[in-house]
Design a protein around this motif. Structure first.
Motif, mmCIF file in Angstrom:
data_model
loop_
_atom_site.group_PDB
_atom_site.id
_atom_site.type_symbol
_atom_site.label_atom_id
_atom_site.label_comp_id
_atom_site.label_asym_id
_atom_site.label_seq_id
_atom_site.Cartn_x
_atom_site.Cartn_y
_atom_site.Cartn_z
ATOM 1 N N LYS A 4 0.746 -1.107 0.063
ATOM 2 C CA LYS A 4 -0.061 -0.105 0.177
ATOM 3 C C LYS A 4 0.932 1.160 -0.004
ATOM 4 N N LEU A 109 3.128 4.569 13.640
ATOM 5 C CA LEU A 109 2.019 4.099 13.415
ATOM 6 C C LEU A 109 1.443 3.438 12.118
ATOM 7 N N ARG A 112 1.303 -1.079 10.790
ATOM 8 C CA ARG A 112 0.589 -2.193 10.393
ATOM 9 C C ARG A 112 -0.505 -2.043 9.522
ATOM 10 N N LEU A 113 -0.457 -1.137 8.722
ATOM 11 C CA LEU A 113 -1.371 -0.541 7.751
ATOM 12 C C LEU A 113 -1.110 -1.275 6.423
ATOM 13 N N PHE B 19 -7.047 8.902 4.490
ATOM 14 C CA PHE B 19 -7.489 7.515 5.424
ATOM 15 C C PHE B 19 -7.694 7.836 6.838
ATOM 16 N N ARG B 61 -10.459 -0.828 4.712
ATOM 17 C CA ARG B 61 -9.348 -0.334 4.372
ATOM 18 C C ARG B 61 -7.923 -0.897 4.996
ATOM 19 N N SER B 62 -8.089 -1.312 6.082
ATOM 20 C CA SER B 62 -7.174 -1.378 7.021
ATOM 21 C C SER B 62 -7.164 -3.075 7.082
ATOM 22 N N PRO B 63 -5.965 -3.502 7.223
ATOM 23 C CA PRO B 63 -5.723 -5.121 7.380
ATOM 24 C C PRO B 63 -6.412 -5.408 8.649
ATOM 25 N N GLU B 64 -6.453 -4.515 9.759
ATOM 26 C CA GLU B 64 -6.867 -4.892 10.962
ATOM 27 C C GLU B 64 -7.913 -3.945 11.441
ATOM 28 N N PHE B 66 -10.573 -1.299 13.281
ATOM 29 C CA PHE B 66 -10.217 -0.254 14.235
ATOM 30 C C PHE B 66 -11.609 -0.305 15.327
ATOM 31 N N PHE B 84 -6.085 -2.659 18.335
ATOM 32 C CA PHE B 84 -5.358 -2.067 17.203
ATOM 33 C C PHE B 84 -5.861 -0.689 17.024
ATOM 34 N N PHE B 88 -3.333 2.721 17.498
ATOM 35 C CA PHE B 88 -3.269 3.520 16.191
ATOM 36 C C PHE B 88 -3.714 5.135 16.704
#
Lengths: 113, 113
Positions: A4, A109, A112-113, B19, B61-64, B66, B84, B88
DNA sequence: AAGCGATATGTATATTTGGAAATATCGCTT
DNA sequence: AAGCGATATTTCCAAATATACATATCGCTT
């Protein structure tokens, strides 16, 4: 892997509305190069109106003008940055660089995105 | 004197579109406090739809994720941040502080606005 | 199983934004 | 002094955005 594209950017707010950011910085740089708002806007694929409104807003809301505009004349008109405009642009770029270095040092920060 | 309100803020771009920024940070903080997207959106005077779309976008859009959303149940539903999400948010606030301190140390670009 | 409270989603309307095109400007040329 | 050329400036209308409102959904409670 995520692959990304990540970026951190900053802007300056004046009285709760955006005043200066990456778009205006680029526009000012292109005005320096081309000497007119018209050419600068074309160079960055922006409509002339939007570019002109940006310049107008910068000049109106700041106590010191950023850009001197001239209409008519030999070449039909021109635009050039004031000393203040050039100084401001330079400092903004410096801040941008510092932020970039903060964001990339150590674990941060964006990891992990 | 100018009496102008000045701020410097930052946001994070992911694949060339915004984002995460001040608005989403505030929303997340209010979700922590109130335990629902609905109350959080009201607390910051934002329409529920917009708030929901923000949360949805963050999660998608984030792998983890929120925020964990639950519909139905005792209280009709709830929202709470993931580990997470909290991490963040905390790091974003730290970055914000660093940027603020950079922008205000010594002579800087906001001095003449 | 009916009702409740909040989420989840859709629709219509208002508001803002954005671009295309028309107009005004002005020193130079002729 | 009339016209030209490139630009600044304004007007107008389309298009994207956001807001308000309406509807559907869900799981617990009773």
């Amino acid at each position: 892997m995520s692959q990304k594209k990540l970026r951190i950017r900053c802007w300056i707010e004046l009285d709760d509305s955006k005043f200066f950011g990456p778009g205006r910085a680029e526009l000012l740089e292109l005005i320096v190069v081309h000497g007119s708002v018209s050419k600068a806007s074309k160079a960055m694929g922006m409509s002339y109106k939007k570019a002109w409104e940006m310049v107008n807003d910068l000049n109106n809301r700041s106590p010191e003008a950023f850009v001197v505009l001239q209409k008519g004349g030999q070449k039909g008109g021109s635009a050039m940055l004031t000393d203040f405009g050039r100084m401001f642009l330079k400092k903004y770029r410096e801040l941008d660089e510092k932020i970039k270095s903060i964001a990339t040092e150590g674990e941060h920060l964006l990891d992990r995105l």
